[in-house]
Design an enzyme around this catalytic site. Sequence first.
Site, PDB file in Angstrom:
ATOM      1  N   HIS A  21       0.718  -1.189  -0.077  1.00 16.48           N
ATOM      2  CA  HIS A  21      -0.192   0.043  -0.143  1.00 16.48           C
ATOM      3  C   HIS A  21       0.870   1.533   0.077  1.00 16.48           C
ATOM      4  O   HIS A  21       0.659   2.253  -0.698  1.00 16.48           O
ATOM      5  CB  HIS A  21      -0.944   0.043   1.384  1.00 16.48           C
ATOM      6  CG  HIS A  21      -1.664  -0.813   1.279  1.00 16.48           C
ATOM      7  ND1 HIS A  21      -2.083  -1.787   2.501  1.00 16.48           N
ATOM      8  CD2 HIS A  21      -2.645  -1.196   0.614  1.00 16.48           C
ATOM      9  CE1 HIS A  21      -3.233  -2.424   2.234  1.00 16.48           C
ATOM     10  NE2 HIS A  21      -3.726  -2.253   1.143  1.00 16.48           N
ATOM     11  N   LYS A  47     -16.596  -7.444  12.030  1.00 16.40           N
ATOM     12  CA  LYS A  47     -16.129  -8.904  12.875  1.00 16.40           C
ATOM     13  C   LYS A  47     -14.922  -9.501  12.099  1.00 16.40           C
ATOM     14  O   LYS A  47     -14.152 -10.235  12.949  1.00 16.40           O
ATOM     15  CB  LYS A  47     -17.368  -9.966  12.371  1.00 16.40           C
ATOM     16  CG  LYS A  47     -18.649  -9.987  13.249  1.00 16.40           C
ATOM     17  CD  LYS A  47     -19.423 -11.324  13.065  1.00 16.40           C
ATOM     18  CE  LYS A  47     -20.748 -11.316  13.775  1.00 16.40           C
ATOM     19  NZ  LYS A  47     -21.684 -12.166  12.577  1.00 16.40           N
ATOM     20  N   ARG A  96      -2.238  -6.063  -8.430  1.00 18.26           N
ATOM     21  CA  ARG A  96      -1.265  -6.928  -8.256  1.00 18.26           C
ATOM     22  C   ARG A  96      -0.918  -8.145  -9.153  1.00 18.26           C
ATOM     23  O   ARG A  96       0.011  -8.777  -9.570  1.00 18.26           O
ATOM     24  CB  ARG A  96      -1.297  -7.754  -6.883  1.00 18.26           C
ATOM     25  CG  ARG A  96      -0.979  -6.518  -6.079  1.00 18.26           C
ATOM     26  CD  ARG A  96      -1.432  -7.199  -4.491  1.00 18.26           C
ATOM     27  NE  ARG A  96      -2.983  -7.543  -4.511  1.00 18.26           N
ATOM     28  CZ  ARG A  96      -3.644  -7.676  -3.390  1.00 18.26           C
ATOM     29  NH1 ARG A  96      -3.012  -7.768  -2.233  1.00 18.26           N
ATOM     30  NH2 ARG A  96      -5.023  -7.711  -3.692  1.00 18.26           N
ATOM     31  N   SER A 134      -3.369  -7.667   2.913  1.00 23.50           N
ATOM     32  CA  SER A 134      -3.618  -7.444   4.243  1.00 23.50           C
ATOM     33  C   SER A 134      -4.062  -8.808   4.653  1.00 23.50           C
ATOM     34  O   SER A 134      -4.088  -9.173   5.723  1.00 23.50           O
ATOM     35  CB  SER A 134      -4.516  -6.326   4.303  1.00 23.50           C
ATOM     36  OG  SER A 134      -4.169  -5.196   3.975  1.00 23.50           O
TER      37      SER A 134
END
Length: 164
Positions: A21, A47, A96, A134
Amino acid sequence: MTESPRVAICPGSFDPLTLGHEDIIRRALGLADRVVIAVSHSPSQIKRQLFDVDQRIEMIQEVFADEGRVKVLPFQGLLVDFARKQGATIVVRGLRGVKDFEYEFQMALMNRRLDVSMETVFLAPEPEYAFVSSTLIREISALGGSVDQFLSPSVARRVAAVAR
Ligand code: PNS
């Protein structure tokens, strides 16, 4: 005549911010006068998240503390609406590989249909970050692996603290 500043928006979840990032955001600064990092948060994400939106904003601000042209803000709702409010006309996304392409291409076309002034610019990552996400960082960290090499030291400290 003075031209209005060119503002780019880098949207994402950034849970957590990775070196991939950071690479894209720093390069976005080469394309625009200012960059807004738009940190998405929606109740459906709560969550699954490692960091809440305030923590994510804090960690990004820490990393870009020396960069006066970067603003970090939370956002909810439609990206094009938020971008318009920020005066941004360029959406910058990292691409990517082919796996990202389909989704990113669809979003770019849809965003442009929603707001014809919104251009999406895709940046290819530095090859060393092409496999970093991530999601994988969260998974590796939850399973006790080391993720330091994919994160800025300040982010790595925060990830280590929540993994303990
Ligand atoms: O980090 P991510 O998950 O790749 O980020 C995806 C994000 C937040 C950029 C994308 O989901 C988004 O733009 N959400 C805002 C809602 C929206 O505008 N949806 C319509 C997109 S065409």
